[in-house]
Design a protein around this motif. Structure first.
Motif, mmCIF file in Angstrom:
data_model
loop_
_atom_site.group_PDB
_atom_site.id
_atom_site.type_symbol
_atom_site.label_atom_id
_atom_site.label_comp_id
_atom_site.label_asym_id
_atom_site.label_seq_id
_atom_site.Cartn_x
_atom_site.Cartn_y
_atom_site.Cartn_z
ATOM 1 N N MET A 167 1.098 -1.374 0.008
ATOM 2 C CA MET A 167 -0.360 -0.284 -0.098
ATOM 3 C C MET A 167 0.782 0.726 0.281
ATOM 4 O O MET A 167 1.053 1.775 1.376
ATOM 5 N N GLN A 168 1.415 1.137 -1.148
ATOM 6 C CA GLN A 168 2.655 2.676 -0.934
ATOM 7 C C GLN A 168 1.835 3.667 -1.231
ATOM 8 O O GLN A 168 0.966 4.228 -2.439
ATOM 9 N N ASP B 292 6.329 0.520 -6.881
ATOM 10 C CA ASP B 292 5.358 -0.777 -6.804
ATOM 11 C C ASP B 292 5.072 -1.627 -8.208
ATOM 12 O O ASP B 292 5.191 -1.824 -8.813
ATOM 13 N N ARG B 293 5.776 -3.090 -7.009
ATOM 14 C CA ARG B 293 5.288 -4.456 -7.719
ATOM 15 C C ARG B 293 4.331 -4.919 -8.532
ATOM 16 O O ARG B 293 4.689 -5.185 -9.614
ATOM 17 N N GLN C 284 -5.169 -8.601 -0.680
ATOM 18 C CA GLN C 284 -4.220 -9.689 0.607
ATOM 19 C C GLN C 284 -4.631 -9.235 1.646
ATOM 20 O O GLN C 284 -4.384 -8.505 2.741
ATOM 21 N N CYS C 285 -6.015 -9.364 1.905
ATOM 22 C CA CYS C 285 -6.859 -8.240 3.143
ATOM 23 C C CYS C 285 -7.810 -8.810 3.140
ATOM 24 O O CYS C 285 -9.076 -9.083 2.063
ATOM 25 N N GLY C 286 -8.570 -8.929 4.952
ATOM 26 C CA GLY C 286 -10.076 -9.290 5.326
ATOM 27 C C GLY C 286 -10.799 -7.665 4.754
ATOM 28 O O GLY C 286 -11.654 -8.030 5.092
ATOM 29 N N GLU C 287 -9.955 -6.410 4.602
ATOM 30 C CA GLU C 287 -10.557 -5.739 4.385
ATOM 31 C C GLU C 287 -11.742 -5.727 5.798
ATOM 32 O O GLU C 287 -12.655 -4.361 5.290
ATOM 33 N N THR C 288 -11.054 -5.664 6.948
ATOM 34 C CA THR C 288 -11.896 -5.187 8.014
ATOM 35 C C THR C 288 -11.322 -3.920 9.249
ATOM 36 O O THR C 288 -9.599 -4.188 9.202
ATOM 37 N N ARG D 36 -10.870 -3.072 -0.476
ATOM 38 C CA ARG D 36 -9.193 -2.460 0.074
ATOM 39 C C ARG D 36 -8.742 -1.890 -1.899
ATOM 40 O O ARG D 36 -8.116 -0.898 -1.607
ATOM 41 N N ALA E 110 12.069 -3.832 -6.422
ATOM 42 C CA ALA E 110 12.805 -2.891 -5.472
ATOM 43 C C ALA E 110 13.514 -4.414 -5.718
ATOM 44 O O ALA E 110 13.411 -5.167 -4.974
ATOM 45 N N ALA F 58 7.948 0.854 2.627
ATOM 46 C CA ALA F 58 6.118 0.850 3.432
ATOM 47 C C ALA F 58 6.483 -1.227 2.380
ATOM 48 O O ALA F 58 5.013 -1.050 1.766
ATOM 49 N N ASP F 59 7.074 -1.957 2.381
ATOM 50 C CA ASP F 59 6.966 -2.758 1.380
ATOM 51 C C ASP F 59 6.449 -4.154 1.557
ATOM 52 O O ASP F 59 6.473 -5.345 1.780
ATOM 53 N N ASP G 293 3.508 -2.496 7.664
ATOM 54 C CA ASP G 293 4.081 -4.745 8.107
ATOM 55 C C ASP G 293 5.507 -4.189 8.353
ATOM 56 O O ASP G 293 6.087 -5.181 8.416
ATOM 57 N N GLY H 289 -3.929 -4.198 10.605
ATOM 58 C CA GLY H 289 -2.251 -3.255 10.378
ATOM 59 C C GLY H 289 -2.841 -2.514 9.178
ATOM 60 O O GLY H 289 -2.227 -2.030 9.274
ATOM 61 N N ILE H 290 -4.226 -2.270 8.498
ATOM 62 C CA ILE H 290 -4.279 -1.188 7.627
ATOM 63 C C ILE H 290 -3.976 -0.496 8.528
ATOM 64 O O ILE H 290 -2.902 1.101 7.999
HETATM 65 C C1 LIG Z 1 -5.177 -12.308 4.026
HETATM 66 C C2 LIG Z 1 -5.188 -10.832 5.094
HETATM 67 C C3 LIG Z 1 -6.171 -11.183 5.637
HETATM 68 C C4 LIG Z 1 -6.082 -9.312 6.249
HETATM 69 N N1 LIG Z 1 -7.174 -8.591 7.147
HETATM 70 C C5 LIG Z 1 -7.231 -7.088 7.313
HETATM 71 C C6 LIG Z 1 -7.912 -6.720 7.978
HETATM 72 O O1 LIG Z 1 -9.612 -7.379 8.000
HETATM 73 N N2 LIG Z 1 -7.707 -5.794 8.528
HETATM 74 C C7 LIG Z 1 -6.443 -4.913 8.466
HETATM 75 O O2 LIG Z 1 -6.706 -3.654 9.073
HETATM 76 N N3 LIG Z 1 -5.262 -5.700 8.228
HETATM 77 C C8 LIG Z 1 -5.851 -7.026 7.564
HETATM 78 N N4 LIG Z 1 -4.654 -7.264 7.161
HETATM 79 C C9 LIG Z 1 -3.343 -6.497 7.474
HETATM 80 C C10 LIG Z 1 -3.034 -5.725 6.290
HETATM 81 O O3 LIG Z 1 -3.894 -6.478 5.073
HETATM 82 C C11 LIG Z 1 -1.680 -5.453 6.192
HETATM 83 O O4 LIG Z 1 -1.442 -4.853 6.876
HETATM 84 C C12 LIG Z 1 -1.138 -3.757 5.408
HETATM 85 O O5 LIG Z 1 -1.816 -4.436 3.887
HETATM 86 C C13 LIG Z 1 -0.161 -3.744 5.465
HETATM 87 O O6 LIG Z 1 -0.051 -2.420 4.319
HETATM 88 P P1 LIG Z 1 1.589 -2.191 4.095
HETATM 89 O O7 LIG Z 1 1.475 -0.702 3.108
HETATM 90 O O8 LIG Z 1 2.547 -1.887 5.417
HETATM 91 O O9 LIG Z 1 1.963 -3.190 3.446
HETATM 92 P P2 LIG Z 1 1.235 -4.393 2.570
HETATM 93 O O10 LIG Z 1 -0.073 -3.635 2.140
HETATM 94 O O11 LIG Z 1 1.546 -5.387 2.093
HETATM 95 O O12 LIG Z 1 1.977 -2.909 0.818
HETATM 96 C C14 LIG Z 1 3.372 -3.458 0.695
HETATM 97 C C15 LIG Z 1 3.441 -2.679 -0.561
HETATM 98 O O13 LIG Z 1 5.062 -3.486 -1.576
HETATM 99 C C16 LIG Z 1 4.635 -4.435 -2.795
HETATM 100 N N5 LIG Z 1 6.255 -4.004 -2.596
HETATM 101 C C17 LIG Z 1 6.133 -5.320 -1.564
HETATM 102 N N6 LIG Z 1 8.176 -5.341 -1.627
HETATM 103 C C18 LIG Z 1 8.190 -4.660 -3.434
HETATM 104 C C19 LIG Z 1 9.645 -5.826 -3.350
HETATM 105 N N7 LIG Z 1 10.414 -5.567 -3.809
HETATM 106 N N8 LIG Z 1 9.689 -3.470 -4.791
HETATM 107 C C20 LIG Z 1 8.436 -3.035 -5.430
HETATM 108 N N9 LIG Z 1 6.758 -2.980 -4.618
HETATM 109 C C21 LIG Z 1 7.409 -3.564 -3.172
HETATM 110 C C22 LIG Z 1 3.455 -4.716 -2.601
HETATM 111 O O14 LIG Z 1 3.390 -4.787 -3.886
HETATM 112 C C23 LIG Z 1 2.512 -3.556 -2.055
HETATM 113 O O15 LIG Z 1 1.523 -3.242 -2.941
HETATM 114 C C24 LIG Z 1 -4.732 -8.678 6.625
HETATM 115 C C25 LIG Z 1 -3.593 -9.412 5.886
HETATM 116 C C26 LIG Z 1 -3.978 -10.471 5.176
HETATM 117 C C27 LIG Z 1 -2.785 -11.081 3.817
#
Ligand SMILES: Cc1cc2nc3c(=O)[nH]c(=O)nc-3n(C[C@H](O)[C@H](O)[C@H](O)COP(=O)(O)OP(=O)(O)OC[C@H]3O[C@@H](n4cnc5c(N)ncnc54)[C@H](O)[C@@H]3O)c2cc1C
Length: 366
Positions: free
Chosen positions: A1-2, A21-22, A31-35, A80, A104, A131-132, A245, A257-258
């Protein structure tokens, strides 16, 4: 979630912001339950908009004996994809440049900044906001992790089956070690359902769960890793800040984690903007770690909280289910719980009940 949330303050300071972002498409695959809780949506400044699919009165925590306790905490189920596209549009409108479908791959220090080697190019940057996600290249490069652990989780969009439409259902059982099964009813004929667990085969457990709750029509299935009790050396170092994350900020109880990702991203953007101010640069960094640790979602006792919930045996959880028997946790006094558990000679659960009471009270405030 960049996210854009980082960038706006930076642009105001004349920074050029590049997001790599890849993913080929913003917000997909989900990849999230979206709540999220309604309170946290408010705190994110995202409590109104087309990304909110459904709002619910709260969630019921079902114990292995199918008895449950209600938590009357307003919840929302998001799209999401729409949520992330909204953030993306906001970022673009404030000048951020996006390189999608680009990985990256490696980072090196260069001329007081960094060179990022990607699958298509190499980019020089003064500062980086990592934020990867849960398996962070940036976090590894910074050597930010003392210890990392994960649970795995699935998400399915399935034809609605559950009779309970006003509440989410969180299902505890030793079938889902260190986790739970979940049913998030959406009011559009579909439910978000899945399991979160550790140390078992996710796909098999996911199938078992869908069968157990009679979900036949599955429109979409995905899943991923969720950080669990990361031990961080630091969240920022030498021009790099980690958020979401990548910083292991997900809750060790709900695995949500949202909210932490959105807020920590925003903070990183604000501190980043300050860094542009030459005079302030030296001390600014420590500020990110300091303000992050003050956030309501920041877990000082993540491991203890996790232990309190997930080390309970099915029979202990069943006792809580019997005690509550469909009531809201607000209706059960500590006194009643104490008398009940003493009568059941279940002294081991009492401290957990008291902790659960305090934890739920605290959590329902944000
Ligand atoms: C199945 C599942 C269900 C979930 N349900 C919930 C829920 O209901 N409610 C909630 O609050 N949280 C939930 N979570 C957790 C939540 O999805 C994460 O905490 C949240 O997405 C974290 O956001 P982020 O931006 O840190 O990471 P991410 O959303 O993982 O985003 C990271 C981004 O970085 C990109 N990226 C990674 N590595 C690279 C690279 N090397 N080069 C380029 N781009 C890269 C990815 O493509 C991605 O777009 C769930 C997680 C999972 C797996």
């Amino acid at each position: 979630m960049q996210v854009p949330r980082q960038q706006r303050p930076l642009q105001k300071k004349g920074a050029r912001v590049l997001v790599i972002d890849r993913k080929k498409k913003i917000g997909f695959p989900v990849q999230c339950g979206e709540t999220v809780t309604l309170n946290s949506l408010k705190a994110m400044g995202m409590d109104k908009g087309g990304w909110i699919r459904t709002t619910l009165k709260g969630y019921r925590m079902l114990m292995p004996n199918n008895k449950y306790i209600f938590i009357d905490e307003g919840m929302a189920i998001l799209s999401r994809e729409i949520f992330e596209n909204e953030l993306y549009e906001r970022a673009k409108s404030s000048g951020a440049i996006y390189h999608l479908n680009e990985y990256a791959i490696n980072i090196k220090k260069k001329d007081g900044g960094y060179r990022i080697f990607t699958s298509k190019d190499r980019v020089d940057a003064k500062y980086i906001i990592g934020a990867d996600g849960p398996v962070s290249l940036i976090g590894n490069f910074m050597q930010a992790y003392e210890k990392r652990d994960f649970v795995v989780a699935s998400i399915n969009y399935a034809e609605s089956r559950s009779g309970y439409r006003d509440y989410e259902s969180i299902i505890f059982s030793s079938k889902y070690p260190d986790g739970y099964g979940y049913i998030f009813p959406r009011n559009d004929g579909e439910d978000n359902v899945g399991v979160v667990l550790k140390g078992k085969n996710l796909s098999a457990s996911n199938k078992e769960f869908l069968k157990r709750y009679k979900y036949k029509k599955i429109y979409f299935t995905s899943g991923g890793l969720i950080p669990l009790n990361f031990k961080m050396r630091y969240y920022s170092k030498e021009g790099i800040m980690l958020c979401g994350d990548a910083a292991g900020l997900t809750s060790s109880v709900s695995y949500g984690g949202i909210y932490p990702a959105v807020v920590s991203g925003r903070l990183a953007g604000q501190v980043g903007a300050e860094m542009m101010d030459e005079k302030k640069k030296k001390d600014v960094f420590k500020r990110y770690d300091r303000i992050l640790r003050k956030q309501p979602f920041f877990q000082k006792n993540g491991e203890k909280n996790h232990e309190m919930v997930y080390s309970m045996k099915d029979r202990q959880m069943n006792l809580i289910g019997e005690l509550a028997n469909g009531r809201s946790f607000r209706e059960i006094s500590i006194k009643e719980a104490t008398i009940y558990l003493i009568r059941k000679r279940a002294f081991g659960i009492l401290p957990r009940m008291i902790w659960m009471y305090r934890y739920t009270n605290k959590m329902t405030k944000y």
